[in-house]
Design an enzyme around this catalytic site. Structure first.
Site, short mmCIF file in Angstrom:
data_model
loop_
_atom_site.label_atom_id
_atom_site.label_comp_id
_atom_site.label_asym_id
_atom_site.label_seq_id
_atom_site.Cartn_x
_atom_site.Cartn_y
_atom_site.Cartn_z
N ASP A 102 -16.46 -39.24 -63.14
CA ASP A 102 -16.60 -40.37 -62.20
C ASP A 102 -15.47 -41.39 -62.36
O ASP A 102 -15.35 -42.31 -61.57
CB ASP A 102 -17.97 -41.05 -62.38
CG ASP A 102 -18.22 -41.48 -63.82
OD1 ASP A 102 -19.36 -41.29 -64.30
OD2 ASP A 102 -17.28 -41.98 -64.47
N GLU A 122 -12.65 -32.64 -67.16
CA GLU A 122 -13.99 -32.60 -66.57
C GLU A 122 -14.26 -31.17 -66.16
O GLU A 122 -13.45 -30.53 -65.47
CB GLU A 122 -14.05 -33.54 -65.36
CG GLU A 122 -15.19 -33.34 -64.40
CD GLU A 122 -16.57 -33.52 -65.00
OE1 GLU A 122 -17.37 -32.56 -64.93
OE2 GLU A 122 -16.84 -34.62 -65.53
N ASP A 172 -17.56 -38.62 -72.72
CA ASP A 172 -18.39 -39.23 -71.66
C ASP A 172 -19.14 -38.09 -70.98
O ASP A 172 -18.83 -37.68 -69.86
CB ASP A 172 -17.48 -39.97 -70.68
CG ASP A 172 -18.26 -40.70 -69.60
OD1 ASP A 172 -17.61 -41.36 -68.76
OD2 ASP A 172 -19.50 -40.59 -69.59
N1 SAM Z 1 -22.81 -41.53 -68.50
C1 SAM Z 1 -23.30 -40.29 -68.22
C2 SAM Z 1 -24.42 -39.94 -69.16
O1 SAM Z 1 -24.67 -40.74 -70.04
O2 SAM Z 1 -25.08 -38.95 -69.01
C3 SAM Z 1 -22.21 -39.27 -68.26
C4 SAM Z 1 -21.48 -39.34 -67.01
S1 SAM Z 1 -20.16 -38.21 -66.89
C5 SAM Z 1 -20.11 -38.04 -65.22
C6 SAM Z 1 -20.76 -36.67 -67.50
C7 SAM Z 1 -19.85 -35.51 -67.17
O3 SAM Z 1 -19.75 -34.57 -68.25
C8 SAM Z 1 -20.35 -34.67 -65.96
O4 SAM Z 1 -19.49 -34.90 -64.88
C9 SAM Z 1 -20.31 -33.23 -66.46
O5 SAM Z 1 -19.87 -32.32 -65.50
C10 SAM Z 1 -19.34 -33.35 -67.65
N2 SAM Z 1 -19.41 -32.25 -68.61
C11 SAM Z 1 -20.53 -31.64 -69.08
N3 SAM Z 1 -20.20 -30.65 -69.93
C12 SAM Z 1 -18.83 -30.62 -69.99
C13 SAM Z 1 -17.87 -29.81 -70.69
N4 SAM Z 1 -18.28 -28.80 -71.47
N5 SAM Z 1 -16.57 -30.10 -70.54
C14 SAM Z 1 -16.15 -31.11 -69.73
N6 SAM Z 1 -17.00 -31.90 -69.02
C15 SAM Z 1 -18.32 -31.66 -69.15
#
Ligand code: SAM
Length: 298
Positions: A102, A122, A172
């Site tokens: 985001d 991401e 994140d």
């Molecule tokens: N603040 C939020 C929370 O506390 O849950 C997190 C928001 S951020 C958008 C979370 C992001 O982590 C998601 O867009 C998801 O697709 C990403 N994500 C999950 N697993 C991942 C991985 N193995 N590598 C990279 N990104 C990942």
């Protein structure tokens, strides 16, 4: 946010009623936010993605039925996740964000004038797309900043195959489960530690001390297996239901080593404006843990 009873990643909804977006913190405790308008709902290659307008939080998005970010309170989360280690660091220049599609964490990092590069890894390109289309007030244009490099892919694979060094690593991520599962392991933390400069630090959110004490203990145990210095800290995030913990992990960087005055002096010196939450007193307050939390994190 957490998974409900018997529902892992990929769950579509556990809403109490249509339009009442329901977050379960535990099997017995949750809360809801009424959707004023659903703007997007689709399944990406990794998760169910939804964007809604709401009265209390403005525009927000959910992944697999869990609240991620809202335009009204995103700074509670992003400012605490980023600035506690970033202002403790004498001069951060290179940062890595894992997850964070985001753009909110990247935006806070790019406020530091010494930051020359932010690499954002991401796994789900759909999250970056909806952020660009609907969440401008969250990323503030950071996704198109010339200092930002965007890589769509798995964060563990990126760290494992990288030879770069960073001053700051920001995890994140969605909560443990689905694509993020392996990124809450000592192996991953060790791989991140190997990408950090000796004065560098990694930061992540570690859940609610009231709803998830066991998860906090397990995460801290994993972090302590990979880092000599792990500093848990406390904030409050309305979108997640209130009290929420984060941790800063490092070989040497100690956020508790700075006074409120020194933090405020660094904020002024770095001319980091537009902080809606973070300041020197908040930095100290985040590190001042209530007794019941001290028992959880010891
Ligand atoms: N603040 C939020 C929370 O506390 O849950 C997190 C928001 S951020 C958008 C979370 C992001 O982590 C998601 O867009 C998801 O697709 C990403 N994500 C999950 N697993 C991942 C991985 N193995 N590598 C990279 N990104 C990942």
């Amino acid at each position: 946010m957490t998974d409900g009873p018997g529902e892992g990643a990929g769950a579509t909804s556990r809403d109490l009623a249509p339009g009442l977006m329901t977050e379960q913190l535990t099997d017995d405790w949750g809360f809801y936010i009424r959707s004023a308008r659903q703007l997007e709902k689709f399944r990406s290659a990794f998760q169910m993605v939804e964007v809604h307008d709401s009265v209390p939080f403005g525009r927000l998005f959910r992944l697999d039925g869990h609240f991620m970010t809202s335009e009204r309170d995103e700074f509670f989360y992003h400012e605490n996740l980023v600035h506690v280690p970033a202002f403790a660091h004498p001069r951060p220049e290179r940062a890595l964000v894992i997850g964070g599609g985001d753009g909110g964490s990247a935006e806070e990092l790019l406020k530091h004038p010494s930051i020359a590069s932010v690499t954002l890894v991401e796994i789900d390109g759909a999250v970056v797309e909806i952020a660009r289309e609907y969440l401008g007030s969250v990323h503030g244009g950071a996704l198109d900043d010339p200092r930002l490099t965007l890589a769509i892919g798995d964060g563990f694979a990126y760290v494992r195959n990288s030879s770069e060094r960073f001053d700051l690593i920001v995890l994140d991520l969605t909560d443990p489960g689905g694509p993020s599962e392996l990124l809450y392991t000592p192996d991953f933390y060790r791989a991140c530690a190997a990408r950090l400069d000796p004065a560098g630090a990694m930061t992540l959110h570690i859940a609610s001390p009231i709803a998830h004490p066991e998860r906090i203990r397990a995460t801290l145990t994993g972090l302590r297996a990979a880092f000599p210095l792990v500093t848990p800290y406390l904030t409050s995030i309305p979108l997640y239901g209130g009290m929420w913990m984060m941790a800063c992990a490092s070989a040497s960087l100690d956020p508790a080593g700075l006074s409120a005055q020194e933090i405020d002096r660094r904020i002024a010196e770095r001319r980091v404006g537009s902080l809606q939450y973070y300041n020197g007193d908040v930095h100290r307050a985040a590190l001042a843990l209530p007794n019941f939390v001290r028992l959880i994190v010891r």
